[in-house]
Design a protein around this motif. Structure first.
Motif, PDB file in Angstrom:
ATOM      1  N   ARG A  61       0.817  -1.216   0.000  1.00  0.00           N
ATOM      2  CA  ARG A  61       0.000   0.000   0.000  1.00  0.00           C
ATOM      3  C   ARG A  61       0.848   1.261   0.000  1.00  0.00           C
ATOM      4  N   CYS A  62       2.018   1.189   0.587  1.00  0.00           N
ATOM      5  CA  CYS A  62       2.839   2.387   0.772  1.00  0.00           C
ATOM      6  C   CYS A  62       4.022   2.449  -0.190  1.00  0.00           C
ATOM      7  N   ALA A  63       4.059   1.582  -1.173  1.00  0.00           N
ATOM      8  CA  ALA A  63       5.220   1.498  -2.072  1.00  0.00           C
ATOM      9  C   ALA A  63       5.501   2.812  -2.781  1.00  0.00           C
ATOM     10  N   GLU A  64       4.459   3.501  -3.237  1.00  0.00           N
ATOM     11  CA  GLU A  64       4.664   4.740  -3.994  1.00  0.00           C
ATOM     12  C   GLU A  64       5.288   5.834  -3.111  1.00  0.00           C
ATOM     13  N   ILE A  65       4.764   6.000  -1.911  1.00  0.00           N
ATOM     14  CA  ILE A  65       5.318   7.032  -1.018  1.00  0.00           C
ATOM     15  C   ILE A  65       6.708   6.632  -0.529  1.00  0.00           C
ATOM     16  N   ASP A  66       6.952   5.335  -0.321  1.00  0.00           N
ATOM     17  CA  ASP A  66       8.282   4.877   0.069  1.00  0.00           C
ATOM     18  C   ASP A  66       9.298   5.194  -1.026  1.00  0.00           C
ATOM     19  N   LEU A  67       8.891   5.018  -2.271  1.00  0.00           N
ATOM     20  CA  LEU A  67       9.763   5.345  -3.402  1.00  0.00           C
ATOM     21  C   LEU A  67      10.066   6.846  -3.427  1.00  0.00           C
ATOM     22  N   ALA A  68       9.054   7.664  -3.176  1.00  0.00           N
ATOM     23  CA  ALA A  68       9.250   9.122  -3.152  1.00  0.00           C
ATOM     24  C   ALA A  68      10.233   9.529  -2.052  1.00  0.00           C
ATOM     25  N   VAL A  69      10.129   8.891  -0.885  1.00  0.00           N
ATOM     26  CA  VAL A  69      11.058   9.182   0.220  1.00  0.00           C
ATOM     27  C   VAL A  69      12.473   8.791  -0.182  1.00  0.00           C
ATOM     28  N   ASN A  70      12.630   7.594  -0.740  1.00  0.00           N
ATOM     29  CA  ASN A  70      13.966   7.133  -1.148  1.00  0.00           C
ATOM     30  C   ASN A  70      14.569   8.039  -2.212  1.00  0.00           C
ATOM     31  N   GLN A  71      13.767   8.464  -3.169  1.00  0.00           N
ATOM     32  CA  GLN A  71      14.275   9.363  -4.214  1.00  0.00           C
ATOM     33  C   GLN A  71      14.669  10.712  -3.633  1.00  0.00           C
ATOM     34  N   CYS A  72      13.877  11.207  -2.704  1.00  0.00           N
ATOM     35  CA  CYS A  72      14.199  12.485  -2.064  1.00  0.00           C
ATOM     36  C   CYS A  72      15.505  12.372  -1.271  1.00  0.00           C
ATOM     37  N   HIS A  73      15.654  11.282  -0.516  1.00  0.00           N
ATOM     38  CA  HIS A  73      16.881  11.075   0.259  1.00  0.00           C
ATOM     39  C   HIS A  73      18.092  10.944  -0.651  1.00  0.00           C
ATOM     40  N   GLN A  74      17.917  10.293  -1.799  1.00  0.00           N
ATOM     41  CA  GLN A  74      19.031  10.174  -2.743  1.00  0.00           C
ATOM     42  C   GLN A  74      19.429  11.537  -3.295  1.00  0.00           C
ATOM     43  N   GLN A  75      18.433  12.388  -3.510  1.00  0.00           N
ATOM     44  CA  GLN A  75      18.722  13.707  -4.083  1.00  0.00           C
ATOM     45  C   GLN A  75      19.267  14.680  -3.045  1.00  0.00           C
ATOM     46  N   TYR A  76      18.685  14.691  -1.822  1.00  0.00           N
ATOM     47  CA  TYR A  76      19.033  15.706  -0.828  1.00  0.00           C
ATOM     48  C   TYR A  76      19.760  15.178   0.403  1.00  0.00           C
TER      49      TYR A  76
END
Length: 167
Positions: A61-76
Motif C-alpha cells: 500500500r505504501c510502495a509509492e510514497i516509500d519510493l518518493a522518500v527514497n528518491q528524495c533522500h538520494q537527491q538531498y
C-alpha cells in the motif's frame, strides 16, 4: 508445510526456513493472498506469517510514497529538511495500515470544534504551511488543544513502536 521460521526478505519475498534446514524464497503475494481466505483470516495463520503478511500489505500500500522518500533522500540526503513532507507521508501511510485506530485519531478526528483541522494539521503545520489557514487563531496557542494532540501523537508513536519494528 511445517516450518521453523519465516522471515520477511523484501517487498515481494519471504525466506522460509523449514525444519529440514532447506530454505525457500516464496512470493509474499502468493503466501499472503493464497493463505488468506474468508474462512481463515490472517490472524489464524502461523504468527510469523501473519506478522510478515502485515508487513507485506503495508509495503504494498505504501510502495509509492516509500519510493518518493527514497528518491528524495538520494537527491538531498537524510539529514536536511528537504524531505520532511515525504517522510510525514511515509509515516501516515504506514500508521494507517499498522495502527489504524490511533492513526484515525491523529489524522482524521477534528479538534477544537473545527470542521477541517486535526491533530496532524496542528502538529505538522511546520511542514505544510498551506494548512495554517485550516487552524483558527486560538487553536495554535491553546494549551488544552496542544496537550490533547501531544497525547494523541504519543499514542500513535507508542503503537508504531510496538507493532511495527521499523519505527
Amino acid at each position: 508445510p511445517p516450518h521453523q521460521s519465516l522471515h520477511f526478505l523484501n517487498s515481494s519475498s519471504f525466506i522460509v526456513h523449514h525444519s529440514s534446514s532447506t530454505h525457500l524464497v516464496a512470493s509474499a503475494e502468493s503466501v499472503c493472498n493464497a493463505q488468506r481466505t474468508p474462512s481463515e483470516p490472517t490472524s489464524h495463520l502461523c504468527p510469523d506469517i501473519a506478522i510478515s503478511c502485515t508487513q507485506y500489505h503495508t509495503m504494498s500500500r505504501c510502495a509509492e510514497i516509500d519510493l518518493a522518500v527514497n528518491q528524495c533522500h538520494q537527491q538531498y540526503g537524510k539529514s536536511g529538511e528537504e524531505c520532511v513532507q515525504e517522510e510525514l507521508g511515509h509515516k501516515k501511510c504506514h500508521a494507517q495500515v499498522v495502527c489504524s485506530r490511533e492513526a484515525a485519531h491523529f489524522y482524521n478526528d477534528r479538534i477544537g470544534g473545527s470542521s477541517s483541522a486535526s491533530c496532524s494539521t496542528l502538529l505538522e503545520r511546520f511542514a505544510f504551511p498551506e494548512n495554517e489557514m485550516l487552524l483558527r487563531q486560538d487553536m495554535a496557542s491553546s494549551k488544552e488543544i496542544k496537550n490533547h494532540c501531544r497525547g494523541v501523537a504519543r499514542d500513535l508513536a507508542r503503537c508504531m513502536r510496538h507493532k511495527y519494528k521499523g519505527y
